[in-house]
Write a protein that holds these residues in place. Structure first.
Motif, mmCIF file in Angstrom:
data_model
loop_
_atom_site.group_PDB
_atom_site.id
_atom_site.type_symbol
_atom_site.label_atom_id
_atom_site.label_comp_id
_atom_site.label_asym_id
_atom_site.label_seq_id
_atom_site.Cartn_x
_atom_site.Cartn_y
_atom_site.Cartn_z
ATOM 1 N N HIS A 245 0.827 -1.189 0.000
ATOM 2 C CA HIS A 245 0.000 0.000 0.000
ATOM 3 C C HIS A 245 0.863 1.241 0.000
ATOM 4 C CE1 HIS A 245 -3.984 -1.573 0.348
ATOM 5 N NE2 HIS A 245 -3.679 -2.325 1.372
ATOM 6 N N VAL A 246 0.354 2.275 -0.635
ATOM 7 C CA VAL A 246 1.000 3.577 -0.582
ATOM 8 C C VAL A 246 0.825 4.142 0.819
ATOM 9 C CG1 VAL A 246 0.883 5.926 -1.458
ATOM 10 C CG2 VAL A 246 0.639 3.993 -3.034
ATOM 11 N N GLN A 247 1.890 4.671 1.357
ATOM 12 C CA GLN A 247 1.787 5.323 2.664
ATOM 13 C C GLN A 247 1.368 6.769 2.483
ATOM 14 O OE1 GLN A 247 5.577 4.643 4.643
ATOM 15 N NE2 GLN A 247 4.680 2.912 5.737
ATOM 16 N N LEU A 248 0.459 7.198 3.348
ATOM 17 C CA LEU A 248 -0.067 8.553 3.303
ATOM 18 C C LEU A 248 0.227 9.220 4.641
ATOM 19 C CD1 LEU A 248 -3.548 7.631 1.798
ATOM 20 C CD2 LEU A 248 -1.564 8.503 0.549
ATOM 21 N N VAL A 249 0.843 10.381 4.607
ATOM 22 C CA VAL A 249 1.210 11.082 5.825
ATOM 23 C C VAL A 249 0.583 12.470 5.803
ATOM 24 C CG1 VAL A 249 3.082 11.941 7.251
ATOM 25 C CG2 VAL A 249 3.363 9.794 5.987
ATOM 26 N N GLU A 250 -0.296 12.702 6.761
ATOM 27 C CA GLU A 250 -0.983 13.993 6.849
ATOM 28 C C GLU A 250 -0.221 14.951 7.761
ATOM 29 O OE1 GLU A 250 -4.408 10.823 7.027
ATOM 30 O OE2 GLU A 250 -2.399 11.091 7.875
ATOM 31 N N SER A 251 -0.396 16.235 7.503
ATOM 32 C CA SER A 251 0.161 17.271 8.363
ATOM 33 C C SER A 251 -0.680 18.529 8.204
ATOM 34 C CB SER A 251 1.624 17.551 8.004
ATOM 35 O OG SER A 251 1.732 18.015 6.669
ATOM 36 N N GLY A 252 -0.462 19.473 9.109
ATOM 37 C CA GLY A 252 -1.111 20.772 8.987
ATOM 38 C C GLY A 252 -2.293 21.011 9.897
ATOM 39 N N GLY A 253 -2.681 19.999 10.657
ATOM 40 C CA GLY A 253 -3.789 20.210 11.581
ATOM 41 C C GLY A 253 -3.399 21.123 12.731
ATOM 42 N N GLY A 254 -4.397 21.535 13.482
ATOM 43 C CA GLY A 254 -4.132 22.400 14.622
ATOM 44 C C GLY A 254 -5.414 23.024 15.120
ATOM 45 N N SER A 255 -5.261 24.039 15.926
ATOM 46 C CA SER A 255 -6.397 24.753 16.499
ATOM 47 C C SER A 255 -6.518 26.121 15.860
ATOM 48 C CB SER A 255 -6.216 24.903 18.010
ATOM 49 O OG SER A 255 -6.190 23.643 18.639
ATOM 50 N N LEU B 85 -7.024 26.958 7.551
ATOM 51 C CA LEU B 85 -5.923 26.011 7.715
ATOM 52 C C LEU B 85 -5.696 25.325 6.387
ATOM 53 C CD1 LEU B 85 -6.537 24.081 11.094
ATOM 54 C CD2 LEU B 85 -4.614 25.598 10.574
ATOM 55 N N ARG B 86 -4.464 24.855 6.179
ATOM 56 C CA ARG B 86 -4.178 24.044 5.009
ATOM 57 C C ARG B 86 -3.584 22.722 5.465
ATOM 58 N NH1 ARG B 86 -0.033 24.958 -0.054
ATOM 59 N NH2 ARG B 86 1.493 24.554 1.614
ATOM 60 N N LEU B 87 -4.234 21.656 5.095
ATOM 61 C CA LEU B 87 -3.730 20.324 5.386
ATOM 62 C C LEU B 87 -2.948 19.798 4.192
ATOM 63 C CD1 LEU B 87 -6.917 18.691 6.977
ATOM 64 C CD2 LEU B 87 -5.163 20.101 8.069
ATOM 65 N N ALA B 88 -1.960 18.972 4.482
ATOM 66 C CA ALA B 88 -1.160 18.358 3.432
ATOM 67 C C ALA B 88 -1.150 16.847 3.614
ATOM 68 C CB ALA B 88 0.269 18.896 3.458
ATOM 69 N N CYS B 89 -1.118 16.132 2.500
ATOM 70 C CA CYS B 89 -1.023 14.675 2.516
ATOM 71 C C CYS B 89 0.052 14.276 1.525
ATOM 72 C CB CYS B 89 -2.354 14.053 2.130
ATOM 73 S SG CYS B 89 -2.282 12.266 1.853
ATOM 74 N N ALA B 90 1.137 13.738 2.043
ATOM 75 C CA ALA B 90 2.240 13.287 1.204
ATOM 76 C C ALA B 90 2.098 11.791 0.962
ATOM 77 C CB ALA B 90 3.569 13.585 1.884
ATOM 78 N N ALA B 91 2.106 11.406 -0.318
ATOM 79 C CA ALA B 91 1.974 10.003 -0.697
ATOM 80 C C ALA B 91 3.334 9.431 -1.053
ATOM 81 C CB ALA B 91 1.020 9.872 -1.878
ATOM 82 N N SER B 92 3.572 8.181 -0.634
ATOM 83 C CA SER B 92 4.888 7.570 -0.863
ATOM 84 C C SER B 92 5.020 6.950 -2.238
ATOM 85 C CB SER B 92 5.155 6.491 0.195
ATOM 86 O OG SER B 92 4.236 5.419 0.042
ATOM 87 N N GLY B 93 3.911 6.833 -2.976
ATOM 88 C CA GLY B 93 3.960 6.220 -4.290
ATOM 89 C C GLY B 93 2.782 6.644 -5.126
ATOM 90 N N TYR B 94 2.557 5.868 -6.179
ATOM 91 C CA TYR B 94 1.502 6.214 -7.124
ATOM 92 C C TYR B 94 0.122 6.052 -6.509
ATOM 93 C CZ TYR B 94 -1.556 6.024 -11.184
ATOM 94 O OH TYR B 94 -2.563 6.269 -12.080
ATOM 95 N N SER B 95 -0.704 7.086 -6.719
ATOM 96 C CA SER B 95 -2.110 7.021 -6.327
ATOM 97 C C SER B 95 -2.940 7.613 -7.445
ATOM 98 C CB SER B 95 -2.357 7.820 -5.042
ATOM 99 O OG SER B 95 -1.623 7.303 -3.962
ATOM 100 N N TYR B 96 -3.976 6.916 -7.869
ATOM 101 C CA TYR B 96 -4.838 7.472 -8.903
ATOM 102 C C TYR B 96 -5.782 8.518 -8.317
ATOM 103 C CZ TYR B 96 -8.061 7.901 -12.766
ATOM 104 O OH TYR B 96 -8.819 8.410 -13.772
ATOM 105 N N THR C 259 2.018 15.371 -3.392
ATOM 106 C CA THR C 259 1.263 15.813 -2.219
ATOM 107 C C THR C 259 -0.051 16.437 -2.651
ATOM 108 O OG1 THR C 259 3.259 16.172 -0.918
ATOM 109 C CG2 THR C 259 1.296 17.395 -0.249
ATOM 110 N N VAL C 260 -1.086 16.170 -1.872
ATOM 111 C CA VAL C 260 -2.362 16.823 -2.092
ATOM 112 C C VAL C 260 -2.680 17.674 -0.876
ATOM 113 C CG1 VAL C 260 -3.739 14.919 -1.151
ATOM 114 C CG2 VAL C 260 -4.754 16.475 -2.820
ATOM 115 N N TYR C 261 -3.299 18.815 -1.115
ATOM 116 C CA TYR C 261 -3.596 19.770 -0.064
ATOM 117 C C TYR C 261 -5.110 19.954 0.078
ATOM 118 C CZ TYR C 261 1.311 20.972 -0.728
ATOM 119 O OH TYR C 261 2.669 20.913 -0.846
ATOM 120 N N LEU C 262 -5.499 20.319 1.271
ATOM 121 C CA LEU C 262 -6.881 20.725 1.512
ATOM 122 C C LEU C 262 -6.837 22.102 2.149
ATOM 123 C CD1 LEU C 262 -9.879 19.830 1.392
ATOM 124 C CD2 LEU C 262 -9.642 19.203 3.813
#
Length: 123
Positions: free
Chosen positions: A1-11, A18-29, A80-83
């Motif tokens: 599985h591709v590893q997904l690592v989120e960041s950017g959360g907070g109060s 806020l802007r969240l980020a998700c870094a993917a370790s490999g291919y994701s459609y 990386t995908v952002y929200l």
């Protein structure tokens, strides 16, 4: 599985951003954001056709509760995908999860790979 690592959360205070980020370790459609509010089931927030970096910004999908306030976008150079979340309200308080899928990016049930989540708290 591709590893997904989120960041950017907070109060943040109501009305803030806020802007969240998700870094993917490999291919994701498909890449998407989901959230789980206290006492509620996990719900879809936004999804995008990422295709390993060949991003189709024309094919983005949003949950009804966030349309017009949240924007999903991708950076192929960083895999990386952002929200981007604007005008946050207390009801947006939740654990936000990144997810990947390989079929229809707007069909939320197709997402089957999850990150660990990042907490967003709005007061």
């Amino acid at each position: 599985h591709v590893q997904l690592v989120e960041s950017g959360g907070g109060s943040v205070q109501a009305g803030g951003s806020l802007r969240l980020a998700c870094a993917a370790s490999g291919y994701s459609y498909c890449l998407a954001w989901f959230r789980q509010r206290p006492g509620n089931e996990r719900e879809a927030v936004a999804g995008i056709v990422f295709a390993g970096g060949i991003i189709d910004d024309g094919h983005t999908y949003y949950g009804d509760s966030v349309k017009g306030r949240f924007t999903i976008a991708g950076d192929p150079a960083k895999n990386t995908v952002y929200l981007q979340m604007s005008n946050l309200q207390p009801e947006d308080t939740a654990m936000y999860y990144c997810a990947s899928g390989s079929l229809a990016c707007g069909r939320w049930s197709d997402y089957n790979n999850w990150g660990q989540g990042t907490q967003v708290t709005v007061s």
